[in-house]
Design a protein around this motif. Structure first.
Motif, mmCIF file in Angstrom:
data_model
loop_
_atom_site.group_PDB
_atom_site.id
_atom_site.type_symbol
_atom_site.label_atom_id
_atom_site.label_comp_id
_atom_site.label_asym_id
_atom_site.label_seq_id
_atom_site.Cartn_x
_atom_site.Cartn_y
_atom_site.Cartn_z
ATOM 1 N N ILE A 111 0.857 -1.185 0.000
ATOM 2 C CA ILE A 111 0.000 0.000 0.000
ATOM 3 C C ILE A 111 0.892 1.233 0.000
ATOM 4 O O ILE A 111 1.596 1.506 0.974
ATOM 5 N N HIS A 112 0.873 1.986 -1.099
ATOM 6 C CA HIS A 112 1.754 3.142 -1.268
ATOM 7 C C HIS A 112 0.940 4.436 -1.249
ATOM 8 O O HIS A 112 -0.136 4.513 -1.839
ATOM 9 N N GLY A 113 1.483 5.443 -0.591
ATOM 10 C CA GLY A 113 0.877 6.767 -0.630
ATOM 11 C C GLY A 113 -0.189 7.009 0.419
ATOM 12 O O GLY A 113 -0.889 8.030 0.357
ATOM 13 N N LEU A 114 -0.335 6.126 1.380
ATOM 14 C CA LEU A 114 -1.330 6.322 2.433
ATOM 15 C C LEU A 114 -0.761 7.260 3.500
ATOM 16 O O LEU A 114 0.265 6.960 4.105
ATOM 17 N N TRP A 130 -3.892 7.869 8.451
ATOM 18 C CA TRP A 130 -4.795 6.764 8.123
ATOM 19 C C TRP A 130 -4.123 5.396 8.261
ATOM 20 O O TRP A 130 -4.717 4.387 7.934
ATOM 21 N N LYS A 131 -2.885 5.370 8.775
ATOM 22 C CA LYS A 131 -2.151 4.112 8.899
ATOM 23 C C LYS A 131 -2.523 3.395 10.194
ATOM 24 O O LYS A 131 -1.763 3.380 11.163
ATOM 25 N N TRP A 145 8.666 7.427 7.968
ATOM 26 C CA TRP A 145 8.860 7.779 6.564
ATOM 27 C C TRP A 145 8.853 6.553 5.649
ATOM 28 O O TRP A 145 9.178 6.655 4.471
ATOM 29 N N LYS A 146 8.495 5.386 6.185
ATOM 30 C CA LYS A 146 8.467 4.191 5.341
ATOM 31 C C LYS A 146 7.465 4.384 4.208
ATOM 32 O O LYS A 146 6.413 5.004 4.375
ATOM 33 N N ALA A 147 7.794 3.804 3.064
ATOM 34 C CA ALA A 147 7.029 4.090 1.849
ATOM 35 C C ALA A 147 5.705 3.348 1.790
ATOM 36 O O ALA A 147 4.764 3.823 1.163
ATOM 37 N N PHE A 148 5.616 2.204 2.445
ATOM 38 C CA PHE A 148 4.389 1.412 2.272
ATOM 39 C C PHE A 148 4.177 0.449 3.434
ATOM 40 O O PHE A 148 5.082 0.159 4.217
ATOM 41 N N LEU A 149 2.941 -0.045 3.505
ATOM 42 C CA LEU A 149 2.566 -1.145 4.386
ATOM 43 C C LEU A 149 2.149 -2.317 3.505
ATOM 44 O O LEU A 149 2.023 -2.177 2.290
ATOM 45 N N LYS A 152 -9.796 19.281 0.515
ATOM 46 C CA LYS A 152 -8.536 19.137 -0.193
ATOM 47 C C LYS A 152 -8.722 18.193 -1.378
ATOM 48 O O LYS A 152 -9.734 17.529 -1.504
ATOM 49 N N THR A 153 -7.706 18.149 -2.229
ATOM 50 C CA THR A 153 -7.745 17.227 -3.353
ATOM 51 C C THR A 153 -7.608 15.794 -2.852
ATOM 52 O O THR A 153 -6.814 15.516 -1.944
ATOM 53 N N ASP A 154 -8.383 14.886 -3.441
ATOM 54 C CA ASP A 154 -8.294 13.483 -3.038
ATOM 55 C C ASP A 154 -6.873 12.946 -3.252
ATOM 56 O O ASP A 154 -6.180 13.337 -4.196
ATOM 57 N N THR A 155 -6.458 12.062 -2.371
ATOM 58 C CA THR A 155 -5.127 11.454 -2.444
ATOM 59 C C THR A 155 -5.203 10.091 -3.119
ATOM 60 O O THR A 155 -6.043 9.259 -2.753
ATOM 61 N N TRP A 156 -4.329 9.853 -4.097
ATOM 62 C CA TRP A 156 -4.276 8.556 -4.745
ATOM 63 C C TRP A 156 -3.418 7.609 -3.911
ATOM 64 O O TRP A 156 -2.262 7.893 -3.597
ATOM 65 N N VAL A 157 -3.984 6.471 -3.535
ATOM 66 C CA VAL A 157 -3.272 5.428 -2.800
ATOM 67 C C VAL A 157 -3.062 4.263 -3.763
ATOM 68 O O VAL A 157 -4.026 3.633 -4.205
ATOM 69 N N GLY A 158 -1.807 4.008 -4.106
ATOM 70 C CA GLY A 158 -1.497 2.972 -5.085
ATOM 71 C C GLY A 158 -1.304 1.604 -4.451
ATOM 72 O O GLY A 158 -0.859 1.496 -3.300
ATOM 73 N N LEU A 159 -1.640 0.568 -5.188
ATOM 74 C CA LEU A 159 -1.450 -0.802 -4.750
ATOM 75 C C LEU A 159 -0.466 -1.497 -5.678
ATOM 76 O O LEU A 159 -0.617 -1.431 -6.899
ATOM 77 N N LYS A 160 0.538 -2.115 -5.099
ATOM 78 C CA LYS A 160 1.514 -2.878 -5.869
ATOM 79 C C LYS A 160 1.541 -4.310 -5.346
ATOM 80 O O LYS A 160 1.403 -4.544 -4.155
ATOM 81 N N TYR A 161 1.730 -5.256 -6.266
ATOM 82 C CA TYR A 161 1.638 -6.663 -5.922
ATOM 83 C C TYR A 161 2.988 -7.338 -6.112
ATOM 84 O O TYR A 161 3.622 -7.204 -7.153
ATOM 85 N N GLU A 162 3.405 -8.080 -5.094
ATOM 86 C CA GLU A 162 4.726 -8.698 -5.105
ATOM 87 C C GLU A 162 4.732 -10.006 -5.883
ATOM 88 O O GLU A 162 3.787 -10.787 -5.828
ATOM 89 N N LYS A 163 5.824 -10.223 -6.621
ATOM 90 C CA LYS A 163 6.094 -11.484 -7.326
ATOM 91 C C LYS A 163 4.990 -11.862 -8.315
ATOM 92 O O LYS A 163 4.593 -13.022 -8.398
ATOM 93 N N LEU A 164 4.498 -10.883 -9.050
ATOM 94 C CA LEU A 164 3.484 -11.176 -10.063
ATOM 95 C C LEU A 164 4.089 -11.949 -11.226
ATOM 96 O O LEU A 164 5.203 -11.676 -11.663
#
Length: 251
Positions: free
Chosen positions: A126-129, A133-134, A162-166, A189-201
């Motif tokens: 989970i990136h950008g959260l 909200w963590k 400062w970790k980048a993701f959970l 405020k402007t909505d924040t985009w929270v990106g999802l990345k998947y490991e070992k696809l």
């Protein structure tokens, strides 16, 4: 034979399915913790010896492991020690020749044909959260947005605040596109985009977002879509999907 006799006989035939209760083998030595069943999602030809070689190199079992082919793309991995089996299962997903390997535990009270290969297990980053909200509840809610939550990693990447993701480990349906992320509403405020990345696809189609789909198959399915007609848009989508592929974390 008279029609009346046929009718009479038909009336005497039971419509119930035949059932026969049998006692299970109480002395069976088969352990459910020592066997994994896998389905390799690929259209490529798979050689048993090649699969065995790749898997042995990836899993590095301490004790000998047996590999059997049960069907065209269905394999059984039999271990001699539970630790080897657990390590292989918990560190999934795995891939072989670009194909996604769906691992399932097998219990001797069912046949391998009864195993459900409709879902697979992935680690999602989970990136950008924002920090506010963590929380564990929020991470679980995000995981439920992707699939069925199996485990939550609140540590994620090292780096303190400062970790980048959970991370969250989820079971996801294989017939649905992977979710790239979501917008987090911000009051005033402007909505924040929270990106999802998947490991070992493994093989991952940028046309439809489904694991295991080959690009040419998806092209045929989406031949009239705006993505296929616009080459610039196609490149943007390809880059967007590549952003969903994350480097695996050391376990």
């Amino acid at each position: 034979m008279e029609v009346s006799d046929l009718v009479s006989r038909a009336e005497n035939i039971s419509c119930e399915e035949p059932r026969l209760e049998l006692p299970p083998n109480q002395t069976s030595s088969t352990s459910p913790d020592l066997n994994l069943i896998a389905k390799l999602i690929t259209s490529k030809d798979t050689n048993l010896s090649y699969v065995r070689e790749i898997i042995l190199k990836a899993w590095k079992p301490v004790y000998p492991m047996e590999v059997k082919r049960l069907n065209k793309n269905i394999f059984m991995f039999s271990f001699q020690h539970e630790v080897d089996a657990h390590r292989a299962f918990i560190k999934q997903p795995w891939s072989c020749r670009g194909g996604h390997l769906v691992l399932k535990k097998w219990s001797p009270d069912i046949t391998w044909q009864e195993i459900d290969f409709l879902t697979t297990t992935l680690w999602a980053q989970i990136h950008g959260l924002p920090d506010l909200w963590k929380t564990e509840d929020n991470i679980r809610k995000i995981g439920s947005h992707i699939g069925v939550v199996q485990e939550i990693d609140l540590v994620g990447e090292p780096g303190g605040a400062w970790k980048a993701f959970l991370r969250v480990r989820v079971d996801i349906p294989l017939d649905k596109p992977l979710r790239p992320g979501f917008f987090l509403p911000h009051p005033n405020k402007t909505d924040t985009w929270v990106g999802l990345k998947y490991e070992k696809l493994a093989d991952f189609c940028y046309n439809c977002g489904v694991i295991g789909h080959e690009e040419n198959i998806a092209k045929a399915k989406y031949s009239n879509s705006s993505i296929q007609k616009d080459s610039d848009l196609k490149q943007q989508v390809r880059g967007f999907v590549q952003e969903m592929m994350a480097s695996p974390q050391a376990l």
